[in-house]
Motif scaffolding. Structure first.
Motif, short mmCIF file in Angstrom:
data_model
loop_
_atom_site.label_atom_id
_atom_site.label_comp_id
_atom_site.label_asym_id
_atom_site.label_seq_id
_atom_site.Cartn_x
_atom_site.Cartn_y
_atom_site.Cartn_z
N ILE A 18 43.51 52.79 36.73
CA ILE A 18 42.22 52.69 36.04
C ILE A 18 41.13 52.32 37.03
CG2 ILE A 18 43.25 52.10 33.80
CD1 ILE A 18 42.50 49.20 34.32
N GLN A 19 39.91 52.63 36.66
CA GLN A 19 38.79 52.34 37.56
C GLN A 19 38.30 50.91 37.37
OE1 GLN A 19 35.73 55.31 37.41
NE2 GLN A 19 37.07 56.91 38.18
N GLN A 20 37.75 50.39 38.45
CA GLN A 20 37.21 49.04 38.44
C GLN A 20 36.19 48.88 37.31
OE1 GLN A 20 35.05 48.08 42.03
NE2 GLN A 20 35.48 45.89 41.81
N LYS B 210 38.70 51.47 43.03
CA LYS B 210 37.24 51.40 43.10
C LYS B 210 36.64 52.52 42.26
CE LYS B 210 33.70 50.49 46.47
NZ LYS B 210 33.59 49.05 46.55
N LYS B 211 35.61 52.16 41.52
CA LYS B 211 34.96 53.11 40.62
C LYS B 211 34.28 54.21 41.40
CE LYS B 211 32.61 53.14 36.32
NZ LYS B 211 32.89 52.34 35.16
N ASP B 212 34.50 55.45 40.94
CA ASP B 212 33.84 56.60 41.58
C ASP B 212 32.35 56.54 41.30
OD1 ASP B 212 36.21 57.64 42.53
OD2 ASP B 212 36.52 58.94 40.78
N VAL B 213 31.55 56.67 42.33
CA VAL B 213 30.09 56.68 42.18
C VAL B 213 29.66 58.13 42.25
CG1 VAL B 213 27.91 55.85 43.07
CG2 VAL B 213 29.94 54.42 43.24
N LYS B 214 29.04 58.60 41.18
CA LYS B 214 28.57 59.99 41.17
C LYS B 214 27.14 60.00 41.71
CE LYS B 214 31.62 61.38 37.63
NZ LYS B 214 32.02 62.43 36.83
N THR B 215 26.90 60.89 42.62
CA THR B 215 25.58 60.97 43.22
C THR B 215 24.74 62.01 42.47
OG1 THR B 215 26.41 62.56 44.80
CG2 THR B 215 26.34 60.26 45.50
N ILE B 216 23.46 61.75 42.37
CA ILE B 216 22.55 62.68 41.70
C ILE B 216 21.97 63.61 42.78
CG2 ILE B 216 20.42 62.87 40.36
CD1 ILE B 216 21.00 60.05 39.33
N LYS B 217 22.03 64.91 42.51
CA LYS B 217 21.54 65.89 43.50
C LYS B 217 20.17 66.35 43.14
CE LYS B 217 25.97 67.57 44.89
NZ LYS B 217 26.83 68.65 45.13
#
Length: 151
Positions: free
Chosen positions: A58-60, A144-151
């Motif tokens: 599971i994610q943080q 560690k939680k995946d950080v989605k980047t904004i394009k």
């Protein structure tokens, strides 16, 4: 001759004492056995759907609450007196009222998912059920939680 009569009377006394002692022992063991039957007939029995919950990966900071469901399959009410965990990172919530025969209930466990890495924690349920202590387990891996980047 007097010695023979004294020895014979002593033998009768010893036999009488032995017979009485055996009779008392037999009576006591019979009564103890019958009390065990009555006592064991009227107990609560906690039966859990599962005794181990695997969170998997599971994610943080994800939801760390999981539920252990159980049923009282015995013939007497069960009262959970306390639930002990191996770590302050694991917080239980459990029913405070009696669980009657045939009733179902649950114990919620909240694991602190802000901690990264693999975990394995024990939860001990204390009650008046046939097994006074029941051990449950949670395990998993927090990444560690995946950080989605904004394009």
């Amino acid at each position: 001759m007097t010695h023979f009569i004294r020895t014979r009377n002593q033998s009768k006394k010893n036999s009488l004492i032995l017979s009485i002692s055996l009779g008392i022992a037999l009576l006591y063991s019979t009564l103890s056995f019958s009390q065990d039957i009555v006592t064991n007939d009227a107990v609560g029995v906690l039966v859990f759907e599962t005794e181990t919950i695997d969170y998997g990966t599971i994610q943080q900071n994800d939801n760390g609450i999981r539920t252990f469901k159980f049923k009282n399959r015995g013939r007497a009410p069960i009262v959970i007196s306390r639930v002990k965990t191996t770590c302050g990172c694991t917080v239980p919530t459990y029913p405070k009222q009696a669980i009657l025969p045939g009733e179902s209930a649950s114990i919620d466990i909240k694991y602190a998912t802000n901690r990264l890495g693999k975990f394995s924690k024990s939860i001990t349920v204390f009650s008046n059920a046939d097994q006074g202590q029941k051990r449950l387990q949670i395990k998993g891996n927090v990444v560690k939680k995946d950080v989605k980047t904004i394009k």
